[in-house]
Each structure stands twice: as C-alpha cells, then as structure tokens.
Design an enzyme around this catalytic site. Structure first.
Site, PDB file in Angstrom:
ATOM      1  N   LYS A   1      44.268  34.987  39.043  1.00 26.70           N
ATOM      2  CA  LYS A   1      43.658  34.139  37.993  1.00 26.70           C
ATOM      3  C   LYS A   1      43.030  35.014  36.903  1.00 26.70           C
ATOM      4  O   LYS A   1      43.197  34.748  35.722  1.00 26.70           O
ATOM      5  CB  LYS A   1      42.584  33.216  38.591  1.00 26.70           C
ATOM      6  CG  LYS A   1      43.104  32.304  39.701  1.00 26.70           C
ATOM      7  CD  LYS A   1      42.026  31.365  40.225  1.00 26.70           C
ATOM      8  CE  LYS A   1      40.847  32.034  40.892  1.00 26.70           C
ATOM      9  NZ  LYS A   1      41.171  32.760  42.156  1.00 26.70           N
TER      10      LYS A   1
ATOM     11  N   ARG B   1      35.658  25.366  42.473  1.00 25.57           N
ATOM     12  CA  ARG B   1      35.811  25.847  43.838  1.00 25.57           C
ATOM     13  C   ARG B   1      35.332  24.864  44.897  1.00 25.57           C
ATOM     14  O   ARG B   1      35.492  25.148  46.097  1.00 25.57           O
ATOM     15  CB  ARG B   1      35.055  27.164  43.989  1.00 25.57           C
ATOM     16  CG  ARG B   1      35.885  28.366  43.538  1.00 25.57           C
ATOM     17  CD  ARG B   1      34.948  29.546  43.480  1.00 25.57           C
ATOM     18  NE  ARG B   1      35.513  30.766  43.980  1.00 25.57           N
ATOM     19  CZ  ARG B   1      35.731  31.847  43.199  1.00 25.57           C
ATOM     20  NH1 ARG B   1      35.503  31.794  41.924  1.00 25.57           N
ATOM     21  NH2 ARG B   1      36.195  32.937  43.723  1.00 25.57           N
TER      22      ARG B   1
ATOM     23  N   ARG C   1      42.284  46.756  44.941  1.00 25.60           N
ATOM     24  CA  ARG C   1      41.894  46.388  43.569  1.00 25.60           C
ATOM     25  C   ARG C   1      40.666  47.185  43.104  1.00 25.60           C
ATOM     26  O   ARG C   1      39.722  47.381  43.856  1.00 25.60           O
ATOM     27  CB  ARG C   1      41.560  44.890  43.522  1.00 25.60           C
ATOM     28  CG  ARG C   1      40.997  44.446  42.188  1.00 25.60           C
ATOM     29  CD  ARG C   1      40.980  42.947  42.048  1.00 25.60           C
ATOM     30  NE  ARG C   1      39.905  42.292  42.784  1.00 25.60           N
ATOM     31  CZ  ARG C   1      39.654  40.987  42.700  1.00 25.60           C
ATOM     32  NH1 ARG C   1      40.403  40.211  41.936  1.00 25.60           N
ATOM     33  NH2 ARG C   1      38.675  40.459  43.398  1.00 25.60           N
TER      34      ARG C   1
ATOM     35  N   ARG D   1      34.912  46.219  43.897  1.00 26.55           N
ATOM     36  CA  ARG D   1      33.919  45.160  44.044  1.00 26.55           C
ATOM     37  C   ARG D   1      33.433  45.127  45.485  1.00 26.55           C
ATOM     38  O   ARG D   1      34.216  45.294  46.406  1.00 26.55           O
ATOM     39  CB  ARG D   1      34.543  43.801  43.683  1.00 26.55           C
ATOM     40  CG  ARG D   1      34.550  43.543  42.208  1.00 26.55           C
ATOM     41  CD  ARG D   1      35.380  42.344  41.829  1.00 26.55           C
ATOM     42  NE  ARG D   1      35.136  41.137  42.624  1.00 26.55           N
ATOM     43  CZ  ARG D   1      35.638  39.941  42.309  1.00 26.55           C
ATOM     44  NH1 ARG D   1      36.366  39.806  41.212  1.00 26.55           N
ATOM     45  NH2 ARG D   1      35.412  38.894  43.054  1.00 26.55           N
TER      46      ARG D   1
ATOM     47  N   ARG E   1      35.968  35.308  52.236  1.00 33.32           N
ATOM     48  CA  ARG E   1      36.370  34.573  51.020  1.00 33.32           C
ATOM     49  C   ARG E   1      37.611  33.720  51.281  1.00 33.32           C
ATOM     50  O   ARG E   1      37.734  32.616  50.753  1.00 33.32           O
ATOM     51  CB  ARG E   1      36.618  35.562  49.878  1.00 33.32           C
ATOM     52  CG  ARG E   1      35.318  36.158  49.355  1.00 33.32           C
ATOM     53  CD  ARG E   1      35.545  37.430  48.606  1.00 33.32           C
ATOM     54  NE  ARG E   1      36.160  37.206  47.311  1.00 33.32           N
ATOM     55  CZ  ARG E   1      36.797  38.155  46.624  1.00 33.32           C
ATOM     56  NH1 ARG E   1      36.943  39.371  47.126  1.00 33.32           N
ATOM     57  NH2 ARG E   1      37.292  37.880  45.454  1.00 33.32           N
TER      58      ARG E   1
HETATM   59  P1  AMP Z   1      35.591  35.645  41.386  1.00 35.29           P
HETATM   60  O1  AMP Z   1      35.371  36.749  40.400  1.00 35.29           O
HETATM   61  O2  AMP Z   1      36.103  34.390  40.750  1.00 35.29           O
HETATM   62  O3  AMP Z   1      36.393  36.085  42.586  1.00 35.29           O
HETATM   63  O4  AMP Z   1      34.132  35.273  41.934  1.00 35.29           O
HETATM   64  C1  AMP Z   1      33.356  36.214  42.642  1.00 35.29           C
HETATM   65  C2  AMP Z   1      32.237  35.512  43.391  1.00 35.29           C
HETATM   66  O5  AMP Z   1      31.399  34.830  42.461  1.00 35.29           O
HETATM   67  C3  AMP Z   1      32.689  34.450  44.381  1.00 35.29           C
HETATM   68  O6  AMP Z   1      33.079  34.983  45.637  1.00 35.29           O
HETATM   69  C4  AMP Z   1      31.425  33.606  44.472  1.00 35.29           C
HETATM   70  O7  AMP Z   1      30.427  34.247  45.242  1.00 35.29           O
HETATM   71  C5  AMP Z   1      30.933  33.602  43.019  1.00 35.29           C
HETATM   72  N1  AMP Z   1      31.559  32.485  42.255  1.00 35.29           N
HETATM   73  C6  AMP Z   1      32.327  32.586  41.136  1.00 35.29           C
HETATM   74  N2  AMP Z   1      32.712  31.390  40.695  1.00 35.29           N
HETATM   75  C7  AMP Z   1      32.190  30.486  41.565  1.00 35.29           C
HETATM   76  C8  AMP Z   1      32.238  29.068  41.676  1.00 35.29           C
HETATM   77  N3  AMP Z   1      32.922  28.311  40.811  1.00 35.29           N
HETATM   78  N4  AMP Z   1      31.575  28.484  42.704  1.00 35.29           N
HETATM   79  C9  AMP Z   1      30.853  29.221  43.579  1.00 35.29           C
HETATM   80  N5  AMP Z   1      30.785  30.549  43.557  1.00 35.29           N
HETATM   81  C10 AMP Z   1      31.433  31.185  42.549  1.00 35.29           C
END
Ligand code: AMP
Length: 213
Positions: A13, A88, A127, A156, A167
């Site tokens: 994404k 999410r 990554r 990360r 996750r």
């Molecule tokens: P991402 O970069 O989209 O993989 O997001 C990294 C982390 O940010 C996730 O594992 C969550 O802890 C938090 N996060 C990001 N977007 C959301 C969301 N829409 N709802 C809940 N947690 C989020």
C-alpha cells in the site's frame, strides 16, 4: 475520488499510494506515516501511539479518526484522498463514512491488495524505510541512504519477527472483516494481485479503478 487502499501490512500500500496519487492527482493520507512522524517528534499523539505501534497492535479508533477528520478538513484534500492504512477496523469504516458524508462525499472505491502471508513475512523482514520521508525499500537493493531525500534508511521496530506475526494476526482478526463490510455496504470493491513488479501492480490498480495507465 476517495479511495481506500486495503491489504495486509507489507502488501505494498505504501509503495503504491504515491504512484496512484501521481497518476490520479489525488493526495494520500498514510496514518502510519503520520503516527511515526509524531512519535519521532515526541508529540502527545506520538507518545500515545508509539507503544501500540512497536508491538504491532492497532492504535485506538478515536485517535485514527481524529487524524482522518483533521486531514479531510484541509483544503488540499477537498478533491479527494487516497487512504493508505486506514481503514483497519469496522468502527473506522463507519467513522470514515460519517466524516466523508458530512462533506457530501463517500468512499468511491476500495482496492484490496492481495498477497500471501509467506510473501508478507519475506517482504517485511527485508524492508528498510527512510527515517525522514518514510519511503520503503527492500534491503539488498539499496545503500543506507534514501534515494529521494538522502535520509537514513532504518528497519521499522514493527518489522521484527514477533511484531510481524502479531500484525498478521491483528489483520485477520480486526481488519479482514472490513473488506466484507464494504462489500455489503455498497462500495465499489476490487481485489488486485499485489505480486509482481511495482509497475505491474500500479497498472492493475489503475485498471481496477477504470483508469488504465
Ligand atoms: P502502517 O505504516 O500502515 O503499517 O502502520 C504502522 C502502525 O501504525 C500499525 O501497525 C498501527 O500500530 C498504527 N496504525 C496505522 N494506521 C492505523 C489505523 N488505521 N488503525 C490503527 N492503527 C494504525
């Protein structure tokens, strides 16, 4: 156009969002990027989110919906948004629907980036991301600086094996039902295979949106 990019962590994404944004001239909102920047800056939002993020758990819906509402209110987003990492949970889907409805808008399309768990683990464990602009890279193919801004490339914390497993579990339990929610609430949904080259996936995504490249 208001487009939701949906898919497991590591489905691509974050790679596809800026490419689709350029092709469609619609800005992106990546909640993960907003939260990481806040955590790095040590703001109250960042401090609240960091613990959830490091464990690979979801940040509470009210925090996410606050970011979404604040973002949608900005003039830059008046013509549409590409949402990367929202939605999410089902409450987030409902909250986004209400936030868009208050602006006379709706989710126009949901793109589901489909990829196997084995491929996800392979991708996330190799990554790296830019600590400054958040651009993702596959390790091995790059040096230690971001090709876009020169920022330092880092792993990360939530790309460590335990957090990856968590996750993927969180995705199955809390996020997977969201796609079904959109299907039953009349949104235009499409599943796009997210394996193959970055360019191929972009082409498939644009075709699914009825905008062939
Ligand atoms: P991402 O970069 O989209 O993989 O997001 C990294 C982390 O940010 C996730 O594992 C969550 O802890 C938090 N996060 C990001 N977007 C959301 C969301 N829409 N709802 C809940 N947690 C989020």
């Amino acid at each position: 156009m208001n487009i939701v990019l949906f898919g497991k962590p590591g489905a691509g994404k974050g790679t596809q969002a800026p490419r689709l944004a350029e092709a469609l001239t619609v800005p992106t909102l990546a909640t993960g990027d907003v939260l990481r920047a806040a955590a790095q800056a040590g703001t109250p939002l960042g401090l609240k989110a960091k613990d959830y993020m490091d464990r690979g758990a979801l940040v509470p819906d009210d925090v996410i919906l606050g970011i979404v509402r604040e973002t949608l209110a900005q003039a830059k987003y008046a013509g549409g948004v590409i949402l990367d990492g929202v939605v999410r949970t089902v409450p987030q889907a409902e909250g986004l629907r209400d936030a868009l409805a208050s602006l006379g808008r709706q989710v126009d399309a949901v793109l589901n980036f489909d990829v196997s768990n084995d491929e996800i683990v392979r991708r996330l464990s190799s990554r790296l991301v830019c600590s400054s602009c958040q651009t993702p890279y596959m390790s091995g193919a790059v040096g230690d600086a971001c090709a876009k801004c020169g920022g330092k490339l880092v792993r990360r914390k939530d790309d460590e094996p335990d957090a990856i497993r968590n996750r993927l579990e969180v995705f199955e339990r809390q996020t997977a039902p969201v796609f079904e929610w959109y299907r039953t609430h009349g949104a235009r949904v499409a599943t796009v295979s997210a394996t193959g080259s970055v360019e191929e996936v972009t082409k498939r995504a644009l075709a699914a949106l009825g905008r062939p490249a």
